[in-house]
Design a protein around this motif. Structure first.
Motif, PDB file in Angstrom:
ATOM      1  N   ILE A 157       0.838  -1.209   0.000  1.00 39.79           N
ATOM      2  CA  ILE A 157       0.000   0.000   0.000  1.00 39.79           C
ATOM      3  C   ILE A 157       0.867   1.250   0.000  1.00 39.79           C
ATOM      4  N   VAL A 158       1.900   1.264   0.849  1.00 37.80           N
ATOM      5  CA  VAL A 158       2.791   2.434   0.909  1.00 37.80           C
ATOM      6  C   VAL A 158       3.492   2.640  -0.427  1.00 37.80           C
ATOM      7  N   ILE A 159       4.012   1.530  -1.002  1.00 39.76           N
ATOM      8  CA  ILE A 159       4.691   1.644  -2.303  1.00 39.76           C
ATOM      9  C   ILE A 159       3.721   2.106  -3.378  1.00 39.76           C
ATOM     10  N   PHE A 160       2.475   1.591  -3.321  1.00 39.71           N
ATOM     11  CA  PHE A 160       1.483   1.999  -4.318  1.00 39.71           C
ATOM     12  C   PHE A 160       1.165   3.484  -4.218  1.00 39.71           C
ATOM     13  N   LEU A 161       0.974   3.997  -3.006  1.00 40.80           N
ATOM     14  CA  LEU A 161       0.652   5.420  -2.841  1.00 40.80           C
ATOM     15  C   LEU A 161       1.797   6.301  -3.331  1.00 40.80           C
ATOM     16  N   ILE A 162       3.028   5.901  -2.974  1.00 34.23           N
ATOM     17  CA  ILE A 162       4.183   6.678  -3.446  1.00 34.23           C
ATOM     18  C   ILE A 162       4.283   6.608  -4.972  1.00 34.23           C
ATOM     19  N   SER A 163       4.082   5.399  -5.518  1.00 35.79           N
ATOM     20  CA  SER A 163       4.159   5.238  -6.971  1.00 35.79           C
ATOM     21  C   SER A 163       3.049   6.016  -7.675  1.00 35.79           C
ATOM     22  N   ALA A 164       1.836   6.022  -7.096  1.00 31.46           N
ATOM     23  CA  ALA A 164       0.730   6.769  -7.700  1.00 31.46           C
ATOM     24  C   ALA A 164       1.037   8.255  -7.739  1.00 31.46           C
ATOM     25  N   GLY A 165       1.583   8.775  -6.624  1.00 32.10           N
ATOM     26  CA  GLY A 165       1.956  10.189  -6.600  1.00 32.10           C
ATOM     27  C   GLY A 165       3.031  10.523  -7.622  1.00 32.10           C
ATOM     28  N   MET A 166       4.035   9.636  -7.723  1.00 33.93           N
ATOM     29  CA  MET A 166       5.106   9.860  -8.705  1.00 33.93           C
ATOM     30  C   MET A 166       4.571   9.762 -10.126  1.00 33.93           C
ATOM     31  N   LEU A 167       3.644   8.808 -10.352  1.00 33.19           N
ATOM     32  CA  LEU A 167       3.078   8.656 -11.690  1.00 33.19           C
ATOM     33  C   LEU A 167       2.292   9.901 -12.107  1.00 33.19           C
ATOM     34  N   ILE A 168       1.474  10.411 -11.192  1.00 32.36           N
ATOM     35  CA  ILE A 168       0.705  11.631 -11.486  1.00 32.36           C
ATOM     36  C   ILE A 168       1.643  12.805 -11.752  1.00 32.36           C
ATOM     37  N   PHE A 169       2.698  12.912 -10.913  1.00 26.81           N
ATOM     38  CA  PHE A 169       3.642  14.023 -11.086  1.00 26.81           C
ATOM     39  C   PHE A 169       4.364  13.925 -12.426  1.00 26.81           C
ATOM     40  N   VAL A 170       4.842  12.726 -12.776  1.00 22.30           N
ATOM     41  CA  VAL A 170       5.584  12.561 -14.029  1.00 22.30           C
ATOM     42  C   VAL A 170       4.679  12.787 -15.231  1.00 22.30           C
ATOM     43  N   LEU A 171       3.472  12.190 -15.196  1.00 29.36           N
ATOM     44  CA  LEU A 171       2.555  12.379 -16.321  1.00 29.36           C
ATOM     45  C   LEU A 171       2.165  13.849 -16.483  1.00 29.36           C
ATOM     46  N   THR A 172       1.899  14.509 -15.358  1.00 31.42           N
ATOM     47  CA  THR A 172       1.555  15.935 -15.421  1.00 31.42           C
ATOM     48  C   THR A 172       2.701  16.744 -16.001  1.00 31.42           C
ATOM     49  N   ALA A 173       3.942  16.439 -15.558  1.00 28.08           N
ATOM     50  CA  ALA A 173       5.107  17.172 -16.064  1.00 28.08           C
ATOM     51  C   ALA A 173       5.293  16.940 -17.558  1.00 28.08           C
ATOM     52  N   VAL A 174       5.151  15.674 -17.990  1.00 33.70           N
ATOM     53  CA  VAL A 174       5.328  15.353 -19.407  1.00 33.70           C
ATOM     54  C   VAL A 174       4.247  16.008 -20.254  1.00 33.70           C
ATOM     55  N   MET A 175       2.979  15.931 -19.800  1.00 30.53           N
ATOM     56  CA  MET A 175       1.880  16.523 -20.566  1.00 30.53           C
ATOM     57  C   MET A 175       2.003  18.045 -20.624  1.00 30.53           C
ATOM     58  N   ASN A 176       2.393  18.650 -19.502  1.00 31.69           N
ATOM     59  CA  ASN A 176       2.569  20.104 -19.498  1.00 31.69           C
ATOM     60  C   ASN A 176       3.724  20.513 -20.391  1.00 31.69           C
TER      61      ASN A 176
END
Length: 429
Positions: A16-35
């Motif tokens: 669960i901890v790894i998933f939450l951290i990974s989800a946050g990183m995924l959102i951040f990376v996708l947002t950065a790439v899309m922006n």
């Protein structure tokens, strides 16, 4: 908590901890790439507009641009490009309602045809955000399914791996040193479990061997000691009957005789304690405590009359599942203790009901701490014939049968109570 459950929970929380951290990183990376891609698009659109102004001026497809105000002229004297997110109120098609929509905006300040221009290019972020959340949600579902599958698989594998361990643990709980055959353990292909099984086998074999040796030694020692003691007592009796000894020698021989009797009694008592501790009286049968009490009271009748003790009884017909020898020894010691530590013209009360046996007797106030009563060689009287082992035997018999033994004293009335396990008692027909 079992080890399997502890391990599974640890894996679950870690996932669960790894998933939450990974989800946050995924959102951040996708947002950065899309922006970043959106910024490149906005920059391209800005260059197209700048070229249009530069080469197609005056503009025919745009309204005349507004002049930069004085504050903007001072703030941005040089060419400047600014990116930011902004909210713009727009109408929802077909609903006639206005709502704020998030946009990515590029604002450029440039000099074209010797004039200062402010170029603003926007693009909606709604599609990008929807796209990001679709990716995140899809990844979330895949990871959840993967975690559930891994948890189920891990649980099944762990149960299969740990099955020999729990099976051997149950066998070890039921193991007795009196068993003649070696313990049979469930085999396993795990090296650690193989080593554990081997250690358990060696340990149990050593326990069985030591128990057998100790049992044999105790029995042999007791038997060998009784023979010379009996010979010694018989010889002393013959000497006491002789006419060739004086009064002083007679007193000395009587002291030796009494010491020999005491030693013989001590030997038998210690042997009994050893047998009880080693659970050599493991055979159980239905025992009537009512009959045992009546029988033992008859055996001690002379001692009761000698002290003029009044005995009252209230005995039920319930029977107890226990070893007959131990039950007889228990009743004998309880009655003997109540007589020895009683006073002249005293009383003894015996109550036997479904789940409790109560002995109460008058006596002198207790000397010492009550918790020391059941320790070996702890005597509460100055009687020479008391070994200080009677209550220790009673306590050991109760412990072997998992009965609760209690003691209390109120106004010189001493009470010993034995609380039985209700599963071990039943009504006699």
């Amino acid at each position: 908590m079992k080890l399997i459950e502890r391990t599974s929970r640890t894996y679950l929380w870690l996932s669960i901890v790894i998933f939450l951290i990974s989800a946050g990183m995924l959102i951040f990376v996708l947002t950065a790439v899309m922006n970043n891609r959106l910024d490149e698009q906005l920059r391209y659109n800005k260059e197209v507009l700048a070229k249009t102004i530069k080469y197609d001026y005056p503009l025919t497809i745009f309204d005349p641009p507004a002049e930069l105000n004085e504050s903007e002229q001072k703030k941005y004297p040089n060419d400047t490009v600014i990116f930011k997110d902004t909210l713009i109120l727009r109408a929802i098609e077909g609903e006639g309602v206005d709502e704020f929509e998030k946009y990515r905006q590029l604002t450029a300040y440039e000099t074209l045809h010797d004039k200062r221009w402010k170029i603003v290019v926007r693009n909606s972020l709604v599609r990008n955000q929807d796209f990001i959340w679709v990716i995140v949600l899809s990844s979330f579902i895949i990871i959840i399914l993967l975690l559930i599958g891994l948890w189920i698989l891990n649980t099944k594998i762990s149960k299969k791996i740990w099955y020999p361990f729990y099976t051997n643990l149950d066998k070890l709980k039921n193991f007795s040193v009196q068993d003649k055959n070696p313990i049979e353990l469930e085999s396993s292909n795990i090296d650690e479990f193989k080593e554990l099984n081997e250690s358990i086998r060696n340990l149990t074999q050593k326990l069985q061997s030591d128990f057998s040796s100790l049992k044999e030694f105790s029995e042999n020692a007791s038997h060998e000691m009784q023979t010379p003691l009996a010979i010694m007592q018989s010889k002393i009796e013959l000497l006491l009957q002789s006419n060739n000894i004086n009064q002083k020698q007679s007193h000395q021989l009587q002291s030796i005789y009494q010491a020999g009797k005491r030693l013989s009694k001590l030997n038998k008592t210690l042997l009994l304690l050893a047998k009880v501790e080693n659970q050599q009286y493991s055979t159980k049968e239905e025992v009537s405590f009512h009959n045992l009490i009546e029988k033992q009271l008859e055996n001690y009748e002379d001692f009761i009359l000698n002290k003029n003790i009044t005995v009252t009884k209230n005995l039920s017909e319930h029977i107890v599942s226990t070893n007959a020898i131990l039950a007889d020894t228990l009743i004998s010691n309880l009655i003997s203790n109540a007589i020895k530590h009683n006073v002249e013209n005293g009383t003894i009360s015996i109550i036997y009901k479904e789940d409790e046996l109560i002995f109460s007797n008058t006596g002198e106030p207790l000397i010492g701490a009550p918790e020391d009563l059941f320790n070996r060689f702890k005597k509460q009287s100055s009687r020479k014939d008391s070994l200080g082992l009677g209550l220790a035997i009673i306590k050991q018999i109760c412990d072997v049968n998992q009965w609760q033994l209690n003691y209390h004293c109120i106004d010189k009335l001493h009470t010993l109570s034995v609380l039985f396990n209700k599963k071990q008692t039943s009504k006699s027909n």
